[in-house]
Structure formats: structure tokens, C-alpha cells
Enzyme design. Structure first.
Site, PDB file in Angstrom:
ATOM      1  N   TYR A   1       5.178   7.309 -18.973  1.00 15.96           N
ATOM      2  CA  TYR A   1       5.286   7.547 -17.753  1.00 15.96           C
ATOM      3  C   TYR A   1       4.059   7.176 -17.352  1.00 15.96           C
ATOM      4  O   TYR A   1       2.638   7.890 -17.896  1.00 15.96           O
ATOM      5  CB  TYR A   1       5.217   9.373 -18.164  1.00 15.96           C
ATOM      6  N   PRO A   2       3.877   7.490 -16.172  1.00 15.91           N
ATOM      7  CA  PRO A   2       2.777   7.288 -15.249  1.00 15.91           C
ATOM      8  C   PRO A   2       1.936   8.723 -14.901  1.00 15.91           C
ATOM      9  O   PRO A   2       3.023   9.706 -15.131  1.00 15.91           O
ATOM     10  CB  PRO A   2       3.415   6.410 -14.300  1.00 15.91           C
TER      11      PRO A   2
ATOM     12  N   GLN B   1      -1.021   6.720 -29.191  1.00 11.51           N
ATOM     13  CA  GLN B   1      -0.842   6.538 -28.128  1.00 11.51           C
ATOM     14  C   GLN B   1      -1.668   5.512 -27.596  1.00 11.51           C
ATOM     15  O   GLN B   1      -2.616   4.755 -28.035  1.00 11.51           O
ATOM     16  CB  GLN B   1      -1.645   7.574 -27.556  1.00 11.51           C
TER      17      GLN B   1
HETATM   18  O1  FEC Z   1     -10.847   9.388 -17.349  1.00 11.09           O
HETATM   19  C1  FEC Z   1      -9.469   9.277 -18.150  1.00 11.09           C
HETATM   20  O2  FEC Z   1     -10.442   7.925 -18.712  1.00 11.09           O
HETATM   21  C2  FEC Z   1      -8.386   9.381 -18.283  1.00 11.09           C
HETATM   22  C3  FEC Z   1      -7.547   8.136 -19.176  1.00 11.09           C
HETATM   23  C4  FEC Z   1      -6.483   8.847 -19.968  1.00 11.09           C
HETATM   24  C5  FEC Z   1      -5.276   9.432 -19.917  1.00 11.09           C
HETATM   25  C6  FEC Z   1      -4.862   9.840 -21.164  1.00 11.09           C
HETATM   26  C7  FEC Z   1      -3.501  10.924 -20.790  1.00 11.09           C
HETATM   27  C8  FEC Z   1      -2.849  11.452 -22.592  1.00 11.09           C
HETATM   28  N1  FEC Z   1      -3.868  10.784 -23.443  1.00 11.09           N
HETATM   29  C9  FEC Z   1      -3.065  11.687 -24.681  1.00 11.09           C
HETATM   30  C10 FEC Z   1      -2.913  11.339 -26.040  1.00 11.09           C
HETATM   31  C11 FEC Z   1      -4.387  10.838 -26.388  1.00 11.09           C
HETATM   32  C12 FEC Z   1      -4.475  11.138 -27.560  1.00 11.09           C
HETATM   33  C13 FEC Z   1      -6.233  11.315 -28.306  1.00 11.09           C
HETATM   34  C14 FEC Z   1      -6.228  10.516 -26.814  1.00 11.09           C
HETATM   35  C15 FEC Z   1      -7.338  10.613 -26.293  1.00 11.09           C
HETATM   36  C16 FEC Z   1      -8.444  10.178 -25.309  1.00 11.09           C
HETATM   37  C17 FEC Z   1      -9.694   9.589 -24.821  1.00 11.09           C
HETATM   38  C18 FEC Z   1      -9.602   9.089 -23.934  1.00 11.09           C
HETATM   39  C19 FEC Z   1      -8.498   9.400 -22.961  1.00 11.09           C
HETATM   40  N2  FEC Z   1      -7.314   9.265 -24.023  1.00 11.09           N
HETATM   41 FE1  FEC Z   1      -5.823  10.611 -23.896  1.00 11.09          FE
HETATM   42  N3  FEC Z   1      -6.018   9.749 -21.412  1.00 11.09           N
HETATM   43  C20 FEC Z   1      -6.861   8.918 -21.539  1.00 11.09           C
HETATM   44  C21 FEC Z   1      -8.358   9.170 -22.316  1.00 11.09           C
HETATM   45  N4  FEC Z   1      -5.648  10.874 -26.126  1.00 11.09           N
HETATM   46  C22 FEC Z   1     -11.114   8.296 -23.565  1.00 11.09           C
HETATM   47  C23 FEC Z   1     -10.379  10.048 -26.391  1.00 11.09           C
HETATM   48  C24 FEC Z   1     -11.341   8.317 -26.892  1.00 11.09           C
HETATM   49  C25 FEC Z   1      -9.788   7.890 -27.619  1.00 11.09           C
HETATM   50  O3  FEC Z   1      -9.759   8.399 -28.736  1.00 11.09           O
HETATM   51  O4  FEC Z   1      -9.414   6.759 -27.077  1.00 11.09           O
HETATM   52  C26 FEC Z   1      -6.565  11.147 -29.670  1.00 11.09           C
HETATM   53  C27 FEC Z   1      -6.548   9.576 -30.434  1.00 11.09           C
HETATM   54  C28 FEC Z   1      -6.780   9.970 -31.794  1.00 11.09           C
HETATM   55  O5  FEC Z   1      -8.197   9.789 -31.199  1.00 11.09           O
HETATM   56  O6  FEC Z   1      -6.127   9.760 -32.145  1.00 11.09           O
HETATM   57  C29 FEC Z   1      -2.938  11.593 -28.833  1.00 11.09           C
HETATM   58  C30 FEC Z   1      -1.487  12.388 -23.422  1.00 11.09           C
HETATM   59  C31 FEC Z   1      -1.758  12.168 -22.205  1.00 11.09           C
HETATM   60  C32 FEC Z   1      -0.735  12.514 -21.360  1.00 11.09           C
HETATM   61  C33 FEC Z   1      -1.040  14.183 -20.909  1.00 11.09           C
HETATM   62  C34 FEC Z   1      -2.041  14.597 -20.455  1.00 11.09           C
HETATM   63  O7  FEC Z   1      -3.084  13.313 -19.569  1.00 11.09           O
HETATM   64  O8  FEC Z   1      -1.807  15.871 -20.459  1.00 11.09           O
HETATM   65  C35 FEC Z   1      -0.296  12.291 -24.241  1.00 11.09           C
HETATM   66  C36 FEC Z   1      -4.965   9.547 -18.152  1.00 11.09           C
END
Ligand code: FEC
Length: 286
Positions: A170-171, A210
Site C-alpha cells: 500500500y502507498p 518490510q
Molecule cells: O519518515 C520516514 O522516513 C518514513 C518512512 C517509513 C514509513 C514506514 C512505515 C511502515 N513501517 C512498517 C513496518 C516497520 C517494521 C520495522 C520498521 C522500521 C522502520 C525504520 C524506519 C522506517 N521503518 Fe517502518 N516506515 C518507515 C521507516 N518499520 C526508518 C527503522 C529503521 C529500519 O529498521 O529500517 C522494523 C524493522 C526491523 O528492524 O526489523 C516492521 C509498517 C509501515 C506502514 C504502517 C504505518 O506507518 O503505520 C507496517 C512510511
């Protein structure tokens, strides 16, 4: 006036695969008029045109059978460049199967890792060395620090598209209506919210993969989210829990969800025959 290349207000990002998502509706009535052998032939010819084998250098395409009315088939192409994505897109148009497909959605993005913590840390370190923001020395030292970060996370920039059965795409945006705008929030507050976000995400470690791709300037939303899991309930639980993290609760706005079953390319003929195609190519004997 010096041009500031590394704006401290903007989190640095590093980029990997170029991604193209395409969804199609299949023209079932036309397909049903063909013989089973003709459908096998159509499937084989189409798959031969897609790069479906795992290839860590060039990328690949995976196939997903969608549930619901938004399409029957989703292709996710991961490639090194937009040129290579273009070729993947064109290659498909040359398949006979393409005549039986109607596009229902496409989405263009680039795999991205956001680096809130690192951005702040590098600015802090360079400031401590009394380098001046915007000076050539500052900017080139920043570039060098980012190169180190990029090489550290290379495997996550060019991940294998996980061979897990359930796929959810999804976006999304990070602003809501006129009242809430992520981009007006101070850097440190955004960084804190992203820490909380990552913390919730890591609670699902092992159960979900993810892939976050950035699409500002490329498509209609700001990010694409791809999730891969063995159990589809994980999508529901994870996304529900994340609705409570402040970054989502206050700022996130979601586009349409595309959920389906990833299947082995060699099973495409099953889909065309009206049988749920499986991810495994053969069932091991017990
Ligand atoms: O401002 C930004 O940079 C936003 C980019 C961004 C979005 C986003 C949305 C979701 N994520 C979801 C799942 C996970 C899981 C992990 C996780 C960790 C991160 C990290 C960053 C990041 N996410 Fe994210 N996510 C965005 C960015 N997310 C940066 C921390 C660094 C990293 O691990 O990459 C844990 C991963 C792990 O370490 O195993 C799982 C989901 C969404 C959409 C739903 C929501 O946002 O409510 C699901 C956009």
C-alpha cells in the site's frame, strides 16, 4: 550564499532497488475459450519474458495473486535503474498473455532507508570539528560519512524479495488534511517518533519482512510499503499496533491496500486455469 547540500532539517536517505508494482485484471472469458494446453503455453511464454530467478545484481520480478476486485495479478519488479524497470515493463507487453491483461494500478518507487539518528549524529560530529555548515569541507565530509553508512546497509537496500506466501502492498503519506503536517515538525521530534516506530516494528522481527520505498516525485503518494509474511494475520496485528504509534496516529494517511498470495512463476498456468497457484513448486513426499 553557500548552498547547503545536507540540510539538517531533512533526514538523509540511502537508496536501493528501483521498484515498479503493476496490477492487472485477467480477461477470464477470453482465457476460458482457450484450451488448457494453450493456457500452459501462454503462462510459460510470459514467465520466460520476466526475470523471475533470484539475481542479487540485476534484481527480479515476483508474482502475486491478488484477493478481491482490485486486480487478479500483481507483479513486483525490482531492478537496478529506471532503464531496467522500463525494459521489464516493455518485455511484458511483448508476451501473448499481455493481450488478456488489463492494468488496474501501477506504482513507481525506490527502496529507501531513512536515517534520522545518523543524520543528527553526523551533523553533530561535523559541528564538533568546527566545520561550517554549507562549506565545501563540511559537505564533502558529510558525503564521505554517508558513503560509509550506505555500504553498511547495502544488503537492506538491495534485499531479495522475500519468498513468503502473503504479500501486502500500500502507498502512504505522512500528513493529514490541513491540520497535521509531518514536515513542519522539528527534526528531533520526528526522530523520536521514528524511534518509537522502529521499536514497534522490531517486535515483529522474524514474522514479517518490510520493504519501505520512497516515491516523492515519482508517484502519487510519499512512500510504498511492502510487507511479506507467512501468516496474513501478522499484517493486521502489525498495522493495527502501528496505528497507535504517534507517527501513524497523527500523520499517516493510507492509500488502497493490495493483498495477495505470492506464487512460484512456474505455477502461473494454475492461476490461468482457475486453481490457486502455490508458492512451492513441488510438495515434498512425507
Ligand atoms: O519518515 C520516514 O522516513 C518514513 C518512512 C517509513 C514509513 C514506514 C512505515 C511502515 N513501517 C512498517 C513496518 C516497520 C517494521 C520495522 C520498521 C522500521 C522502520 C525504520 C524506519 C522506517 N521503518 Fe517502518 N516506515 C518507515 C521507516 N518499520 C526508518 C527503522 C529503521 C529500519 O529498521 O529500517 C522494523 C524493522 C526491523 O528492524 O526489523 C516492521 C509498517 C509501515 C506502514 C504502517 C504505518 O506507518 O503505520 C507496517 C512510511
Amino acid at each position: 550564499v553557500e548552498i547547503i547540500v545536507h540540510n539538517p532539517f531533512v533526514p538523509e536517505t540511502v537508496e536501493g532497488w528501483s521498484l515498479l508494482h503493476q496490477t492487472f485484471r485477467i480477461r477470464w472469458p477470453e482465457l476460458r475459450r482457450l484450451s488448457a494446453a494453450a493456457r500452459v503455453e501462454l503462462a510459460a511464454e510470459a514467465v520466460a519474458r520476466l526475470r523471475t530467478e533470484i539475481n542479487v545484481d540485476l534484481g527480479r520480478t515476483i508474482l502475486v495473486q491478488l484477493l478481491g476486485h482490485k486486480g487478479d495479478l500483481m507483479l513486483i519488479h525490482a531492478r537496478r535503474s529506471f532503464d531496467d524497470l522500463s525494459q521489464a515493463q516493455l518485455e511484458l507487453t511483448q508476451a501473448n498473455l499481455f493481450d488478456l491483461l488489463e492494468p488496474t494500478m501501477s506504482y513507481l518507487s525506490i527502496v529507501e532507508l531513512g536515517m534520522y539518528e545518523m543524520t543528527a549524529k553526523i551533523h553533530e560530529q561535523l559541528g564538533a570539528q568546527s566545520l561550517e555548515l554549507g562549506s565545501e569541507a563540511y559537505e564533502s565530509a558529510f558525503d564521505a560519512a554517508m558513503d560509509v553508512q550506505r555500504s553498511r546497509v547495502l544488503g537492506r537496500l538491495f534485499p531479495e524479495l522475500p519468498a513468503r506466501r502473503h504479500v501486502c502492498f500500500y502507498p502512504m503519506n505522512k500528513r493529514r488534511g490541513e491540520a497535521k503536517n509531518w514536515y513542519l515538525v522539528p527534526f528531533d521530534d520526528r526522530a523520536a517518533m521514528m524511534r518509537e516506530h522502529g521499536h514497534i516494528g522490531r517486535g515483529y522481527s522474524g514474522r514479517v519482512n518490510q520493504i519501505i520505498s520512497g516515491s516523492m516525485g515519482l508517484d502519487d503518494w510519499e512512500w510504498g510499503v511492502d510487507l511479506f509474511a507467512d501468516d496474513p494475520l501478522v499484517f493486521k496485528k502489525l498495522i493495527y499496533e502501528m496505528r497507535f504509534d504517534r507517527a501513524s496516529a497523527e500523520y499517516a494517511e493510507f492509500g488502497p491496500f493490495y493483498v495477495g498470495l505470492q506464487f512460484a512463476p512456474s505455477r502461473l498456468a494454475d492461476l490461468l486455469d482457475g486453481r490457486t497457484p502455490q508458492l512451492v513448486t513441488h510438495i515434498p513426499a512425507d
